[in-house]
Design a protein around this motif. Structure first.
Motif, PDB file in Angstrom:
ATOM      1  N   UNK A   5      45.318   1.820  75.205  1.00 51.55           N
ATOM      2  CA  UNK A   5      46.618   1.215  74.885  1.00 51.55           C
ATOM      3  C   UNK A   5      46.403  -0.039  74.044  1.00 51.55           C
ATOM      4  N   UNK A   6      45.464  -0.888  74.447  1.00 47.45           N
ATOM      5  CA  UNK A   6      45.179  -2.104  73.688  1.00 47.45           C
ATOM      6  C   UNK A   6      44.699  -1.764  72.273  1.00 47.45           C
ATOM      7  N   UNK A   7      43.843  -0.769  72.128  1.00 46.39           N
ATOM      8  CA  UNK A   7      43.358  -0.373  70.795  1.00 46.39           C
ATOM      9  C   UNK A   7      44.510   0.118  69.908  1.00 46.39           C
ATOM     10  N   UNK A   8      45.415   0.914  70.476  1.00 47.65           N
ATOM     11  CA  UNK A   8      46.558   1.404  69.703  1.00 47.65           C
ATOM     12  C   UNK A   8      47.466   0.260  69.272  1.00 47.65           C
ATOM     13  N   UNK A   9      47.702  -0.686  70.189  1.00 49.09           N
ATOM     14  CA  UNK A   9      48.542  -1.839  69.842  1.00 49.09           C
ATOM     15  C   UNK A   9      47.893  -2.685  68.755  1.00 49.09           C
ATOM     16  N   UNK A  10      46.567  -2.808  68.790  1.00 46.46           N
ATOM     17  CA  UNK A  10      45.849  -3.558  67.765  1.00 46.46           C
ATOM     18  C   UNK A  10      46.020  -2.892  66.403  1.00 46.46           C
ATOM     19  N   UNK A  11      45.931  -1.576  66.362  1.00 44.93           N
ATOM     20  CA  UNK A  11      46.108  -0.842  65.108  1.00 44.93           C
ATOM     21  C   UNK A  11      47.544  -1.002  64.588  1.00 44.93           C
ATOM     22  N   UNK A  12      48.516  -0.920  65.486  1.00 40.10           N
ATOM     23  CA  UNK A  12      49.922  -0.971  65.083  1.00 40.10           C
ATOM     24  C   UNK A  12      50.417  -2.375  64.742  1.00 40.10           C
ATOM     25  N   UNK A  13      49.936  -3.382  65.484  1.00 43.11           N
ATOM     26  CA  UNK A  13      50.512  -4.720  65.363  1.00 43.11           C
ATOM     27  C   UNK A  13      49.505  -5.818  65.053  1.00 43.11           C
ATOM     28  N   UNK A  14      48.248  -5.459  64.810  1.00 38.59           N
ATOM     29  CA  UNK A  14      47.188  -6.448  64.553  1.00 38.59           C
ATOM     30  C   UNK A  14      47.183  -7.475  65.677  1.00 38.59           C
ATOM     31  N   UNK A  15      47.438  -8.723  65.359  1.00 37.21           N
ATOM     32  CA  UNK A  15      47.418  -9.771  66.396  1.00 37.21           C
ATOM     33  C   UNK A  15      48.818 -10.208  66.800  1.00 37.21           C
ATOM     34  N   UNK A  16      49.823  -9.402  66.462  1.00 40.49           N
ATOM     35  CA  UNK A  16      51.197  -9.767  66.763  1.00 40.49           C
ATOM     36  C   UNK A  16      51.696  -9.149  68.070  1.00 40.49           C
ATOM     37  N   UNK A  17      50.832  -8.952  69.027  1.00 42.93           N
ATOM     38  CA  UNK A  17      51.239  -8.406  70.316  1.00 42.93           C
ATOM     39  C   UNK A  17      50.485  -9.136  71.422  1.00 42.93           C
ATOM     40  N   UNK A  18      50.970  -8.954  72.645  1.00 44.40           N
ATOM     41  CA  UNK A  18      50.308  -9.490  73.828  1.00 44.40           C
ATOM     42  C   UNK A  18      50.297  -8.382  74.874  1.00 44.40           C
ATOM     43  N   UNK A  19      49.188  -8.253  75.570  1.00 45.84           N
ATOM     44  CA  UNK A  19      49.096  -7.297  76.671  1.00 45.84           C
ATOM     45  C   UNK A  19      48.404  -7.987  77.824  1.00 45.84           C
ATOM     46  N   UNK A  20      49.045  -7.939  78.992  1.00 46.68           N
ATOM     47  CA  UNK A  20      48.488  -8.602  80.169  1.00 46.68           C
ATOM     48  C   UNK A  20      48.532  -7.633  81.341  1.00 46.68           C
ATOM     49  N   UNK A  67      50.081  -9.068  96.996  1.00 43.63           N
ATOM     50  CA  UNK A  67      50.100  -8.264  98.216  1.00 43.63           C
ATOM     51  C   UNK A  67      49.645  -6.837  97.971  1.00 43.63           C
ATOM     52  N   UNK A  68      50.216  -6.226  96.973  1.00 40.42           N
ATOM     53  CA  UNK A  68      49.823  -4.869  96.592  1.00 40.42           C
ATOM     54  C   UNK A  68      50.443  -4.551  95.253  1.00 40.42           C
ATOM     55  N   UNK A  69      49.874  -3.605  94.577  1.00 44.64           N
ATOM     56  CA  UNK A  69      50.458  -3.169  93.327  1.00 44.64           C
ATOM     57  C   UNK A  69      49.760  -3.709  92.100  1.00 44.64           C
ATOM     58  N   UNK A  70      50.342  -3.364  90.972  1.00 41.30           N
ATOM     59  CA  UNK A  70      49.723  -3.666  89.682  1.00 41.30           C
ATOM     60  C   UNK A  70      50.827  -3.791  88.650  1.00 41.30           C
ATOM     61  N   UNK A  71      50.629  -4.651  87.657  1.00 37.97           N
ATOM     62  CA  UNK A  71      51.619  -4.852  86.602  1.00 37.97           C
ATOM     63  C   UNK A  71      50.916  -4.908  85.258  1.00 37.97           C
ATOM     64  N   UNK A  72      51.476  -4.191  84.289  1.00 44.37           N
ATOM     65  CA  UNK A  72      51.037  -4.279  82.897  1.00 44.37           C
ATOM     66  C   UNK A  72      52.252  -4.703  82.077  1.00 44.37           C
ATOM     67  N   UNK A  73      52.076  -5.756  81.297  1.00 42.49           N
ATOM     68  CA  UNK A  73      53.154  -6.273  80.458  1.00 42.49           C
ATOM     69  C   UNK A  73      52.690  -6.267  79.007  1.00 42.49           C
ATOM     70  N   UNK A  74      53.523  -5.708  78.142  1.00 39.90           N
ATOM     71  CA  UNK A  74      53.236  -5.624  76.707  1.00 39.90           C
ATOM     72  C   UNK A  74      54.362  -6.322  75.960  1.00 39.90           C
ATOM     73  N   UNK A  75      54.001  -7.154  75.013  1.00 40.90           N
ATOM     74  CA  UNK A  75      54.985  -7.860  74.190  1.00 40.90           C
ATOM     75  C   UNK A  75      54.685  -7.521  72.737  1.00 40.90           C
ATOM     76  N   UNK A  76      55.660  -6.846  72.081  1.00 45.38           N
ATOM     77  CA  UNK A  76      55.473  -6.416  70.692  1.00 45.38           C
ATOM     78  C   UNK A  76      56.642  -6.920  69.852  1.00 45.38           C
ATOM     79  N   UNK A  77      56.474  -6.999  68.534  1.00 49.46           N
ATOM     80  CA  UNK A  77      57.582  -7.415  67.690  1.00 49.46           C
ATOM     81  C   UNK A  77      58.784  -6.496  67.873  1.00 49.46           C
ATOM     82  N   UNK A  78      59.971  -7.100  67.972  1.00 48.07           N
ATOM     83  CA  UNK A  78      61.196  -6.314  68.119  1.00 48.07           C
ATOM     84  C   UNK A  78      61.540  -5.689  66.762  1.00 48.07           C
ATOM     85  N   UNK A  79      61.709  -4.366  66.758  1.00 44.30           N
ATOM     86  CA  UNK A  79      62.015  -3.630  65.533  1.00 44.30           C
ATOM     87  C   UNK A  79      63.131  -2.638  65.817  1.00 44.30           C
ATOM     88  N   UNK A  80      64.008  -2.449  64.842  1.00 44.61           N
ATOM     89  CA  UNK A  80      65.064  -1.438  64.992  1.00 44.61           C
ATOM     90  C   UNK A  80      64.901  -0.398  63.912  1.00 44.61           C
TER      91      UNK A  80
END
Length: 101
Positions: free
Chosen positions: A67-82, A88-101
């Motif tokens: 996922x990170x590699x694909x975002x790098x190809x699509x958005x270069x350094x204009x994205x964030x992934x955490x 307590x339990x569970x997992x979260x992945x958050x992606x921030x990409x340029x808003x496009x319509x």
């Protein structure tokens, strides 16, 4: 616009790693919202979480790395992934990409 199949590996990871050894009811939450000039995509589960350190999470398997590699190809350094294991339990992945319509 959301990149094709960008959420699929995140949901698959939630099922495979979060719920595969669980006998309880699992919940996956997918959120999408606009934050200024960005779209934020989040996938959160209430599964088993992880014992990995935050610096190790994205380099542990191929799903998050792909996922990170694909975002790098699509958005270069204009994205964030955490990726974080929740306290307590569970997992979260958050992606921030340029808003496009």
């Amino acid at each position: 616009l959301v990149p094709s199949f960008i959420l699929q590996p995140l949901v698959e990871n939630a099922i495979k790693h979060g719920f595969s050894k669980s006998v309880t009811h699992g919940v996956i939450t997918i959120r999408a919202f606009r934050e200024e000039d960005y779209m934020v995509l989040e996938v959160t589960d209430n599964g088993a979480g992880t014992s990995l350190a935050p610096s190790e999470i994205e380099h542990h398997g191929i799903g998050l790395a792909n996922v990170r590699d694909r975002l790098t190809i699509l958005f270069a350094k204009q994205f964030m992934m955490k990726s974080i294991g929740l306290k307590n339990q569970g997992f979260n992945v958050s992606i921030k990409i340029p808003f496009q319509t």
